[in-house]
Design a protein around this motif. Structure first.
Motif, mmCIF file in Angstrom:
data_model
loop_
_atom_site.group_PDB
_atom_site.id
_atom_site.type_symbol
_atom_site.label_atom_id
_atom_site.label_comp_id
_atom_site.label_asym_id
_atom_site.label_seq_id
_atom_site.Cartn_x
_atom_site.Cartn_y
_atom_site.Cartn_z
ATOM 1 N N ILE A 1 0.844 -1.203 0.000
ATOM 2 C CA ILE A 1 0.000 0.000 0.000
ATOM 3 C C ILE A 1 0.885 1.261 0.000
ATOM 4 N N LEU B 1 -2.559 1.374 9.176
ATOM 5 C CA LEU B 1 -2.575 0.307 8.163
ATOM 6 C C LEU B 1 -2.219 -1.027 8.816
ATOM 7 N N GLY C 1 -2.757 -4.374 7.112
ATOM 8 C CA GLY C 1 -2.106 -4.039 5.843
ATOM 9 C C GLY C 1 -0.650 -3.670 6.053
ATOM 10 N N VAL D 1 -6.663 -1.083 3.107
ATOM 11 C CA VAL D 1 -6.235 -2.475 3.314
ATOM 12 C C VAL D 1 -7.124 -3.419 2.510
ATOM 13 N N ALA E 1 -6.274 -3.250 -1.222
ATOM 14 C CA ALA E 1 -5.026 -3.972 -1.533
ATOM 15 C C ALA E 1 -5.269 -5.468 -1.528
ATOM 16 N N LYS E 2 -6.058 -5.933 -0.550
ATOM 17 C CA LYS E 2 -6.352 -7.371 -0.461
ATOM 18 C C LYS E 2 -7.135 -7.820 -1.682
#
Ligand code: GDP
Ligand code: MN
Length: 375
Positions: free
Chosen positions: A245, A262, A267, A362, A365-366
């Motif tokens: 990230i 994060l 994350g 987060v 991004a996942k």
């Protein structure tokens, strides 16, 4: 700022300190064109110590062998650093290895000279096993390193006669270099006896980062990545990490807490860029350009709390250069209504709550890692 051995030796040579003939190269084929006396020593140029033990230093009797050695060392990974250059130097027969260094002693605030007859190994090792074999001399800043101190150190290395004179010359010169170049550390390990003379076989220099402005001609910091160098050029502070990230914030404190947020939501930041106070639309644009170029970035989290920085400026910067990866934006503070409106008109979603922003980043991004099958 640490310097490579070859950079340190260029400075050593300017001060008349004795070094081996040598050239730094990036490709093994360059060895054929060098006019050096054989055998040579091929030395990995990385900023970590203990290259010898790690296999980064090899002797070679002839050009073909040197080329083969260089091929083996270039590209090697030494304690996490990739070798992109090797120093090829005329090898010498070492009779004895000594240690000599000048370092700032933070406890006393003085420069200290350190010498030992047990060179070649790391000084920390000697300090642990044979502390009595390390000689020290405290240097009074207003008097400098005195010749009698140099002679006393030399005697502790069991030097006498012409060799002691050579040691005194080298030690006083190294101190002058240390002082003039604003070094934190100047180290010769080994300072070797070769053919009855002293020679600086290795050279290590760490310069004081706060004094770089006084030395515009010294080599630039090579520890920076390409993106870090670009950010610096634009006056932005940027640091690379190893998550996925990208983080943009304003102010060091906010950026640090953004990393914590994060992490709290599971994350990991790929990097962070602090656009600082009073950032313009243009610096936001530049920031976005830099953080997303790092390989492996799957989402970006822009966390701005406007004080001197105006949210409308930030929003304009984002709209002019919209994120190419999924983005979570938190924008509050000075001119927040205007900022939010500019983003909304451009079809870009933004929130006001930092926790929510981090959680969304987060998630994004996942989701992106799922789409690409993860790594
Ligand atoms: P470091 O391991 O990163 O500290 O790299 P150095 O430059 O100190 O080299 C490590 C060791 O390699 C030295 O202590 C020497 O024993 C050896 N070495 C380096 N250059 C030469 C050379 O020209 N001839 C010989 N015989 N040994 C060398
Ligand atoms: Mn060394």
């Amino acid at each position: 700022m640490k310097l490579h051995e070859y950079q340190a030796k260029e400075i050593f040579a300017r001060y008349g300190l004795p070094i081996q003939n040598g050239t730094v190269i990036e490709r093994p084929e360059q060895i054929a064109g060098l006019s050096l006396r054989y055998p040579v020593v091929v030395k990995a140029q990385v900023l970590v110590g203990g290259r010898g033990k790690a296999g980064g230093i090899k002797l070679a009797a002839a050009p073909a062998e040197a080329e083969e050695r260089a091929r083996g060392i270039l590209g090697m990974d030494i304690k996490g650093e990739r070798v992109t250059r090797v120093l090829v130097a005329e090898a010498v027969d070492i009779e004895t290895e000594y240690y000599l260094a000048f370092v700032t002693d933070r406890r006393t605030g003085h420069v200290v000279a350190i010498a030992s007859a047990e060179g070649g190994v790391e000084i920390e090792t000697i300090a642990q096993t044979d502390p009595e074999k390390i000689a020290r001399a405290e240097i009074e800043p207003f008097l400098g390193f005195r010749v009698f101190q140099a002679r006393a150190l030399g005697r502790r290395l069991f030097l006498s006669g012409a060799l002691l004179d050579e040691f005194v010359k080298i030690a006083t010169t190294l101190y002058r270099l240390y002082w003039t170049e604003d070094a934190d550390l100047a180290e010769i390990n080994p300072l070797a006896r070769v053919g009855g003379h002293l020679l600086c076989v290795d050279a290590k220099l760490v310069l004081d980062d706060n004094a770089t402005y006084r030395h515009p001609n010294l080599p630039v910091n090579e520890e920076m990545t390409e993106l870090e160098a670009e950010a610096k050029k634009h006056g932005l502070s940027y640091v690379e990490l190893d998550g996925d990230i990208a983080v943009i914030g304003n102010g060091a404190g906010l950026v640090m807490s953004t990393l914590d947020l994060l992490a709290h939501f599971g994350g990991r930041a790929a990097n962070f860029l602090d656009i600082g106070g009073g950032a313009s639309a243009e610096s936001m644009q530049t920031a976005l350009g830099i953080v997303q170029r790092k390989p492996g970035v799957r989402a970006v989290f822009i966390n701005i709390f406007g004080g001197i920085t105006r949210c409308d400026d930030v929003a304009r910067g984002i709209v002019d250069n919209p994120p190419k990866v999924p983005a979570s934006i938190r924008l509050t503070g000075t001119n927040e209504v205007e900022g939010q409106r500019i983003l909304k008109d451009a079809g870009i979603a933004a929130g006001m709550d930092p926790d929510e922003g981090a959680r969304v980043a987060v998630q994004l991004a996942k989701a992106a890692s799922g789409q690409r099958g993860g790594r």
